[in-house]
Write an enzyme that holds these catalytic residues in place. Structure first.
Site, PDB file in Angstrom:
ATOM      1  N   TRP A 141       0.808  -1.229   0.000  1.00 51.55           N
ATOM      2  CA  TRP A 141       0.000   0.000   0.000  1.00 51.55           C
ATOM      3  C   TRP A 141       0.836   1.271   0.000  1.00 51.55           C
ATOM      4  CZ3 TRP A 141      -4.447  -1.023   4.073  1.00 51.55           C
ATOM      5  CH2 TRP A 141      -5.275  -2.044   3.578  1.00 51.55           C
TER       6      TRP A 141
ATOM      7  N   GLY B 299       4.767   1.964 -11.109  1.00 53.89           N
ATOM      8  CA  GLY B 299       3.875   3.119 -11.189  1.00 53.89           C
ATOM      9  C   GLY B 299       3.867   3.814 -12.535  1.00 53.89           C
TER      10      GLY B 299
ATOM     11  N   SER C  63       3.610  -2.186 -12.102  1.00 56.54           N
ATOM     12  CA  SER C  63       2.442  -1.985 -12.969  1.00 56.54           C
ATOM     13  C   SER C  63       1.661  -3.264 -13.241  1.00 56.54           C
ATOM     14  CB  SER C  63       2.854  -1.308 -14.286  1.00 56.54           C
ATOM     15  OG  SER C  63       3.354  -0.011 -14.032  1.00 56.54           O
TER      16      SER C  63
ATOM     17  N   GLY D 135       1.376  -2.581  -6.299  1.00 57.19           N
ATOM     18  CA  GLY D 135       1.195  -1.268  -5.679  1.00 57.19           C
ATOM     19  C   GLY D 135      -0.210  -0.753  -5.946  1.00 57.19           C
ATOM     20  N   GLY D 136      -0.327   0.116  -6.943  1.00 61.26           N
ATOM     21  CA  GLY D 136      -1.575   0.821  -7.225  1.00 61.26           C
ATOM     22  C   GLY D 136      -2.826  -0.045  -7.254  1.00 61.26           C
TER      23      GLY D 136
HETATM   24  P1  13P Z   1       2.777  -0.418  -8.928  1.00 56.09           P
HETATM   25  O1  13P Z   1       2.015  -1.722  -8.949  1.00 56.09           O
HETATM   26  O2  13P Z   1       1.949   0.746  -8.519  1.00 56.09           O
HETATM   27  O3  13P Z   1       3.542  -0.202 -10.200  1.00 56.09           O
HETATM   28  O4  13P Z   1       3.877  -0.567  -7.757  1.00 56.09           O
HETATM   29  C1  13P Z   1       4.684  -1.680  -7.735  1.00 56.09           C
HETATM   30  C2  13P Z   1       5.412  -1.719  -6.451  1.00 56.09           C
HETATM   31  O5  13P Z   1       6.297  -0.921  -6.195  1.00 56.09           O
HETATM   32  C3  13P Z   1       5.016  -2.741  -5.470  1.00 56.09           C
HETATM   33  O6  13P Z   1       5.952  -2.837  -4.454  1.00 56.09           O
END
Ligand code: 13P
Length: 258
Positions: free
Chosen positions: A11, A173, A214, A235-236
């Protein structure tokens, strides 16, 4: 050798403690039936106690986003392994944002991983190359060296409880990703084969290796269909209930569990 897939939501610096509890309250009934895959969420430190209490008794596990290597001491703002014990099972170490904004090095990541293991926490060791390294065709050399440095001195018997997350910096990201085949190739050559050279083939076959960067519902199946990719560090897309649940469902399907 079949490895239990592991999908973890990082998160980052999102969600207050109360938002976090509300979020997992929605997540628990959706994720609980999706067995066969480890489902881990990694909230900010302050949200961990509330989230941990909320998921108790459910199959959802909790991770922290970092940990200090010392047992205690004058380290303003840091969190020691014993403070996480009983609240989390996993802890991410070496995330590229910690490397970038807090100056973490492979040496520190190694110390963090060892301290986590000593406290009975399972490290998720994150590695990955910059866009310049990628463009120069040096990814495997670079990531292989990160693995050697991050695993230095980690004993054979601890290896199977470690998860590795391969996260290319340029994919985090950005909406950009390597192809699933390319990610699998790097994971196999620079991570699993390097672990095999350090610990033997059997041990290397037991380590779960995630792809991160991503990861979204529309590319998850491709990554999870690869033989050396055992999960995702997200992440997102982990900040939305529907997306995270979809990712776990896709992991199950791709690994023949659904
Ligand atoms: P995203 O999925 O937002 O690209 O982030 C990946 C991440 O850094 C997970 O630790």
């Amino acid at each position: 050798m079949s490895r239990i897939p592991i999908v973890a939501g990082n998160w980052k610096m999102y969600k207050t403690p109360s938002e976090a509890v509300d979020f997992v309250t929605s997540l628990i009934p959706e994720l609980s039936p999706l067995d066969g895959v480890e489902r881990v969420i990694c909230p900010p430190f302050l949200a961990i106690p509330g989230v941990s209490a909320k998921v108790a008794g459910s199959p959802i596990q909790v991770g922290a986003q970092n940990v200090h290597w010392q047992k205690e001491g004058a380290f303003t703002s840091d969190i020691a392994p014993a403070m996480l014990k009983g609240l989390v099972e996993y802890v991410i170490v070496g995330h590229s944002e910690v490397r970038q904004y807090h100056g973490d090095t492979d040496e520190r990541v190694n110390m963090r991983a060892k301290a986590a293991l000593e406290a009975g926490l399972k490290p998720i060791i994150a590695v990955g190359e910059s866009v310049d390294t990628y463009r120069a065709g040096q990814t495997e050399t670079f990531v292989g060296a990160q693995i050697r440095a991050c695993f230095a001195g980690i004993p054979q018997e601890a290896v199977s409880s470690i998860v590795v997350a391969y996260e290319p910096l340029w994919a985090i990201g950005t909406g950009l990703t390597p192809t699933a085949e390319e990610a699998n190739q790097i994971i196999k050559n620079a991570i699993r084969n390097v672990l095999a050279s350090l610990y033997g083939e059997d041990a290397a076959q037991q380590v779960r290796i995630q792809y991160g960067g991503s990861v979204k519902p529309d590319n998850m199946k491709g990554f999870m269909s690869q033989p050396d990719i055992d999960g995702a560090l997200v992440g997102g897309a982990s900040l939305k209930v529907n997306d995270f649940v979809t990712l776990v469902k896709l992991a199950r399907e791709a690994k023949g569990l659904a």
